[in-house]
Enzyme design. Structure first.
Site, mmCIF file in Angstrom:
data_model
loop_
_atom_site.group_PDB
_atom_site.id
_atom_site.type_symbol
_atom_site.label_atom_id
_atom_site.label_comp_id
_atom_site.label_asym_id
_atom_site.label_seq_id
_atom_site.Cartn_x
_atom_site.Cartn_y
_atom_site.Cartn_z
ATOM 1 N N VAL A 34 0.951 -1.001 -0.607
ATOM 2 C CA VAL A 34 -0.006 0.011 0.568
ATOM 3 C C VAL A 34 0.592 1.510 -0.191
ATOM 4 O O VAL A 34 0.540 2.229 -1.069
ATOM 5 C CB VAL A 34 -1.219 0.270 1.144
ATOM 6 C CG1 VAL A 34 -1.945 1.289 1.207
ATOM 7 C CG2 VAL A 34 -1.858 -1.343 0.914
ATOM 8 N N ASP B 222 10.737 3.092 6.210
ATOM 9 C CA ASP B 222 10.331 1.503 6.410
ATOM 10 C C ASP B 222 11.317 0.860 7.626
ATOM 11 O O ASP B 222 12.588 1.613 7.432
ATOM 12 C CB ASP B 222 10.046 0.662 5.447
ATOM 13 C CG ASP B 222 9.763 -0.445 5.446
ATOM 14 O OD1 ASP B 222 8.168 -0.541 5.193
ATOM 15 O OD2 ASP B 222 9.492 -2.151 6.692
ATOM 16 N N THR C 281 -2.121 -3.854 9.799
ATOM 17 C CA THR C 281 -2.970 -4.396 10.889
ATOM 18 C C THR C 281 -4.144 -5.797 11.018
ATOM 19 O O THR C 281 -5.616 -5.287 10.355
ATOM 20 C CB THR C 281 -4.128 -2.611 11.293
ATOM 21 O OG1 THR C 281 -5.081 -2.533 9.862
ATOM 22 C CG2 THR C 281 -4.065 -1.944 11.170
ATOM 23 N N THR D 157 -6.492 0.142 7.988
ATOM 24 C CA THR D 157 -7.019 -0.123 8.763
ATOM 25 C C THR D 157 -7.696 -0.440 9.502
ATOM 26 O O THR D 157 -6.770 -1.233 10.668
ATOM 27 C CB THR D 157 -7.885 -1.975 7.592
ATOM 28 O OG1 THR D 157 -7.580 -1.626 6.255
ATOM 29 C CG2 THR D 157 -9.369 -1.960 8.250
ATOM 30 N N CYS E 219 -7.216 -8.003 4.020
ATOM 31 C CA CYS E 219 -8.032 -6.910 4.076
ATOM 32 C C CYS E 219 -9.582 -7.809 4.353
ATOM 33 O O CYS E 219 -10.262 -7.694 5.451
ATOM 34 C CB CYS E 219 -8.204 -5.927 3.146
ATOM 35 S SG CYS E 219 -7.692 -3.984 2.640
ATOM 36 N N ARG F 189 0.748 -13.053 2.785
ATOM 37 C CA ARG F 189 0.259 -13.065 3.868
ATOM 38 C C ARG F 189 -1.103 -13.429 4.483
ATOM 39 O O ARG F 189 -2.040 -12.837 3.951
ATOM 40 C CB ARG F 189 0.473 -11.101 4.076
ATOM 41 C CG ARG F 189 1.541 -10.578 4.471
ATOM 42 C CD ARG F 189 1.578 -9.153 4.503
ATOM 43 N NE ARG F 189 1.008 -8.474 3.522
ATOM 44 C CZ ARG F 189 -0.143 -7.469 3.326
ATOM 45 N NH1 ARG F 189 1.212 -6.444 4.764
ATOM 46 N NH2 ARG F 189 -0.343 -6.496 2.405
#
Length: 439
Positions: free
Chosen positions: A22, A40, A90, A125, A265, A336
């Site tokens: 993202v 990062d 998240t 999120t 997500c 992930r």
């Protein structure tokens, strides 16, 4: 001259905290219009970007080589920026409660390097209330500054779809919010620099947080409905894909398909919403029931694989199974929260350790996260069953002859194909005798 004007005139910088699937595309997009610092905590990731390598495959190596983003793992560089965008993951814990450690850590990092007059925008999120109730206090504590007086905060949920080359940051309407009218205006105008589709100004930060968390919850519920239909129709010996093709001829039928629901997500966001609902004294009924269905699909797939092995007269314990695809979605290296791992773990319950081939997946990530080492597709041989788990283009382009080479040289009646995504021609494989099954 306000902060927007200074950013536009390259007098002030934008920072991106978190350079994953993202954050990195956002940094690259803004770098075409403004001065950007890309931060990062992973020095390894930063080094790859500095070498012109895009491990996410989201924008490509050439774009990374040409971008003006200043990639760094030195948090002190953030002091040079006045507009901070936090785009860290998240996830959820093993008990499905929100894991806010990444966003809390990012807030501490930004807070330590926050200067007066700055704006911090969160894209991660979260459930409604996290930005104002958790992130702002951390920013204030670490910086010694006062929110609303010395710095301001906003929230703009990410809508980037990993692996999707059509729906990009520039082409998706961006929801933006701010703690007051002034911050909202600056945040909206800054994002308008790169989002061609325009922005939607949400009424409040909580509204924007809620909008994000329901987008994927809605999708999760719709897929759960399709998965439940697949279970029902399989019992009736009706092909679900054929049913959906017929139903989709109606103008208002929603085009969803059954499948494994993973990623950072869709399989995660509903738990953020239901967690907050529980805190308010409400126990979710529809959302959590959908989650239960989707979380059990790996087990359901393996149950049907075992049934088909038995029908094919293949001893289950001695069966050689190959899985094509391990990422959470097609044409994307991201593993992930992939639910293909559920299939792998369930097969082990039957004494089967499958071969896994995925030319798209991040092999190092899979090894680190799951302890899995991939095989090359060319090495998939002597199989009794093949599970096509992900719809990568490489797999869609495989011919029946290609699959034949992967199986044992036996009668087709002894060969099982489990086509989770329904990417193969069912009739073609059934006509030559394969035991073919799909969701």
């Amino acid at each position: 001259m306000n902060l927007y004007e200074k950013i536009k005139n390259k007098q002030e910088k934008i920072s991106l905290i978190g350079l994953g699937y993202v954050g990195m595309p956002i940094a690259v997009a803004f770098a075409k219009k403004a001065k950007v610092i890309g931060f990062d905590i992973s020095q390894e990731k930063v080094n790859l970007y500095k070498q012109g390598i895009d491990p996410t495959k989201e924008v490509g190596d050439e774009v990374i080589k040409e971008t003006t983003v200043e990639f760094t793992s030195d948090e002190k560089k953030l002091k040079e920026a006045k507009f901070h965008i936090v785009a860290v993951p998240t996830p959820v814990n093993s008990d499905h409660t929100p894991d806010l450690k990444p966003v809390e850590s990012a807030s501490r990092t930004v807070g330590r390097n926050l200067t007066k007059g700055s704006i911090v925008v969160f894209e991660s999120t979260v459930y409604p209330g996290v930005t104002e109730e958790i992130c702002i206090p951390i920013l204030e504590k670490e910086s010694g500054l006062k929110c609303g007086k010395d710095f301001k905060v906003g929230y703009s949920p990410e809508r980037i779809n990993p692996g999707d080359k059509v729906h990009r940051l520039e082409t998706i309407v961006k929801v933006v919010s701010g703690m007051d009218e002034e911050s909202l205006d600056v945040i909206a105008r800054v994002y308008e620099l790169v989002v061609d589709a325009g922005v939607h100004r949400a009424a409040s930060i909580k509204v924007a947080e809620a909008a994000k968390v329901i987008e994927n919850s809605q999708r999760d519920i719709n897929i759960a409905f399709m998965n439940e239909l697949s279970i029902i129709f399989n019992k009736m010996e009706i092909d679900t894909k054929e049913v959906l093709e017929a139903a989709s001829t109606k103008w208002n039928f929603l085009n969803f398909s059954p499948g494994l629901v993973g990623g950072h997500c869709i399989g995660v966001d509903p738990y953020y919403l239901t967690y907050k609902a529980e805190q308010m004294g409400y126990h979710s009924q529809i959302i959590l029931s959908g989650r239960r269905i989707n979380d059990d699909m790996g087990k359901y797939v393996v149950e049907n694989l075992i049934k088909n092995l038995i029908k094919a007269n293949v001893p289950v314990k001695e069966a050689k199974v190959a899985i094509l695809g391990f990422t959470f979605k097609e044409n994307c290296p991201d593993t992930r929260n992939t639910r293909v791992i559920d299939i792998v773990e369930e097969l082990k319950e039957y004494g089967i350790t499958p071969m896994i081939a995925d030319p798209q997946a991040d092999a190092e990530e899979a090894k680190h996260e799951y302890g899995i080492t991939f095989d090359e597709i060319a090495d998939v041989q002597e199989a009794d069953a093949i599970v096509v788990a992900v719809g990568h283009d490489q797999f869609i382009n495989l011919s029946q002859e290609d699959f034949d080479k992967m199986f044992k040289k036996e009668s087709n009646e002894n060969k099982v194909i489990i086509d989770i995504k329904g990417i193969l021609n069912k009739k073609e494989y059934e006509e030559v005798g394969y035991k073919y099954w799909r969701l």
